[in-house]
Design a protein around this motif. Sequence first.
Motif, PDB file in Angstrom:
ATOM      1  N   MET A 162       0.832  -1.206   0.000  1.00  3.82           N
ATOM      2  CA  MET A 162       0.000   0.000   0.000  1.00  3.82           C
ATOM      3  C   MET A 162       0.868   1.258   0.000  1.00  3.82           C
ATOM      4  O   MET A 162       0.587   2.215  -0.720  1.00  3.82           O
ATOM      5  N   LYS A 163       1.906   1.236   0.815  1.00  4.19           N
ATOM      6  CA  LYS A 163       2.811   2.394   0.876  1.00  4.19           C
ATOM      7  C   LYS A 163       3.460   2.656  -0.476  1.00  4.19           C
ATOM      8  O   LYS A 163       3.570   3.800  -0.914  1.00  4.19           O
ATOM      9  N   ALA A 164       3.879   1.588  -1.149  1.00  5.59           N
ATOM     10  CA  ALA A 164       4.501   1.734  -2.469  1.00  5.59           C
ATOM     11  C   ALA A 164       3.525   2.305  -3.488  1.00  5.59           C
ATOM     12  O   ALA A 164       3.932   2.974  -4.444  1.00  5.59           O
ATOM     13  N   ASN A 165       2.223   2.053  -3.285  1.00  2.79           N
ATOM     14  CA  ASN A 165       1.192   2.573  -4.176  1.00  2.79           C
ATOM     15  C   ASN A 165       0.588   3.881  -3.668  1.00  2.79           C
ATOM     16  O   ASN A 165      -0.371   4.392  -4.253  1.00  2.79           O
ATOM     17  N   GLU A 166       1.152   4.390  -2.558  1.00  5.08           N
ATOM     18  CA  GLU A 166       0.702   5.654  -1.958  1.00  5.08           C
ATOM     19  C   GLU A 166      -0.793   5.624  -1.643  1.00  5.08           C
ATOM     20  O   GLU A 166      -1.543   6.549  -1.942  1.00  5.08           O
ATOM     21  N   LEU A 167      -1.232   4.528  -1.018  1.00  4.51           N
ATOM     22  CA  LEU A 167      -2.630   4.338  -0.657  1.00  4.51           C
ATOM     23  C   LEU A 167      -2.766   4.153   0.852  1.00  4.51           C
ATOM     24  O   LEU A 167      -1.922   3.534   1.490  1.00  4.51           O
ATOM     25  N   LYS A 168      -3.851   4.694   1.411  1.00  3.42           N
ATOM     26  CA  LYS A 168      -4.199   4.459   2.812  1.00  3.42           C
ATOM     27  C   LYS A 168      -5.467   3.632   2.928  1.00  3.42           C
ATOM     28  O   LYS A 168      -5.696   2.957   3.932  1.00  3.42           O
ATOM     29  N   ASN A 169      -6.317   3.703   1.890  1.00  2.00           N
ATOM     30  CA  ASN A 169      -7.548   2.913   1.830  1.00  2.00           C
ATOM     31  C   ASN A 169      -7.493   2.100   0.545  1.00  2.00           C
ATOM     32  O   ASN A 169      -7.343   2.662  -0.541  1.00  2.00           O
ATOM     33  N   ALA A 170      -7.588   0.777   0.674  1.00  2.00           N
ATOM     34  CA  ALA A 170      -7.364  -0.031  -0.527  1.00  2.00           C
ATOM     35  C   ALA A 170      -8.116  -1.354  -0.492  1.00  2.00           C
ATOM     36  O   ALA A 170      -8.480  -1.877   0.560  1.00  2.00           O
ATOM     37  N   ARG A 171      -8.351  -1.850  -1.703  1.00  8.28           N
ATOM     38  CA  ARG A 171      -8.814  -3.218  -1.916  1.00  8.28           C
ATOM     39  C   ARG A 171      -7.572  -4.039  -2.238  1.00  8.28           C
ATOM     40  O   ARG A 171      -6.885  -3.793  -3.232  1.00  8.28           O
ATOM     41  N   ILE A 172      -7.271  -4.989  -1.378  1.00 10.56           N
ATOM     42  CA  ILE A 172      -6.064  -5.804  -1.516  1.00 10.56           C
ATOM     43  C   ILE A 172      -6.444  -7.208  -1.980  1.00 10.56           C
ATOM     44  O   ILE A 172      -7.420  -7.788  -1.501  1.00 10.56           O
ATOM     45  N   ARG A 173      -5.669  -7.725  -2.901  1.00 11.82           N
ATOM     46  CA  ARG A 173      -5.794  -9.153  -3.250  1.00 11.82           C
ATOM     47  C   ARG A 173      -4.454  -9.810  -2.975  1.00 11.82           C
ATOM     48  O   ARG A 173      -3.426  -9.398  -3.529  1.00 11.82           O
ATOM     49  N   CYS A 174      -4.483 -10.815  -2.119  1.00 12.76           N
ATOM     50  CA  CYS A 174      -3.298 -11.602  -1.807  1.00 12.76           C
ATOM     51  C   CYS A 174      -3.508 -13.000  -2.378  1.00 12.76           C
ATOM     52  O   CYS A 174      -4.400 -13.730  -1.934  1.00 12.76           O
ATOM     53  N   THR A 175      -2.706 -13.351  -3.385  1.00 10.07           N
ATOM     54  CA  THR A 175      -2.828 -14.642  -4.062  1.00 10.07           C
ATOM     55  C   THR A 175      -1.647 -15.528  -3.688  1.00 10.07           C
ATOM     56  O   THR A 175      -0.495 -15.101  -3.778  1.00 10.07           O
TER      57      THR A 175
END
Length: 278
Positions: A77-90
């Motif tokens: 998230m930090k690398a994408n400069e996001l604080k609110n996110a939809r995460i997919r962990c595969t």
Amino acid sequence: MVNFNGNINEEKTLLSVENRGLKYGDALFETLRVVANKILFWEDHYFRLMESMRILRMEIPMNFTMEFLEEEILNTMKANELKNARIRCTVFRGNGGLYAPNSNDIEYIITANELNSPFYLLSEESYTVDLYKDFYINKGLLSTLKTNNKIINVLGSVYAKENDLDNCLLVNEDKSVVEALNGNIFLVKGNVIKTPPITDGCLKGILRKQLLEIIEKTSDYELKEESISPFEIQKADEFFITNVIRGIVPITKYRKKNFESKVAKDLLAKLNMRIRLG
């Protein structure tokens, strides 16, 4: 920016043509909602992933702890400069082998996309569903896991698009309604709230678990985990879908039946309160 086995790089071709998730669907995934750098229901997600990996006989690395994965997600998230996110962990087995893998060692990819809203909001828009009956969900343990084998959901989504539907309902071999294409289902009749049992083949949903706990603690409602027939839907007062990204999505129409959303609003308020207090 994508996290591939702990290395964060610009999104590009990362996977080999030998990837087992691509070749055989030999993979699991978790879809997570992160708000203000906090992973909602993280413990439930983590333990569901670990349980699923064990069922699929994947080798769980010693460092694959809850703290390690949380840090990997937040780094992405930090690398994408996001604080609110939809995460997919595969998570998938490493390359090699045919049906029989050469190894049970795993690899993983974490991706992040911005959320539209940090809060769970109840949509006031019309939302029409119908049954998808071309193929059935099989009752059994594998159907409850979030594997990459989601071809029925894909075909159901194509069917929904072709028929101007917002979603479809999947049924099992007993013709019981199991779930929607992207979440668990709850039916309301009077003060009774019903949802299909896991043994019917529905996904072991994280938000489903949260709502079950909320409903059980609320004296206004009676909770039943029972099979739902298509005929029951047309007699219901309310009908809604749940998943961790959208929260609660009220269904407004099924065939000629229209639904209200009073209970959905009440449960969503209780859900948001639980998140704030948690």
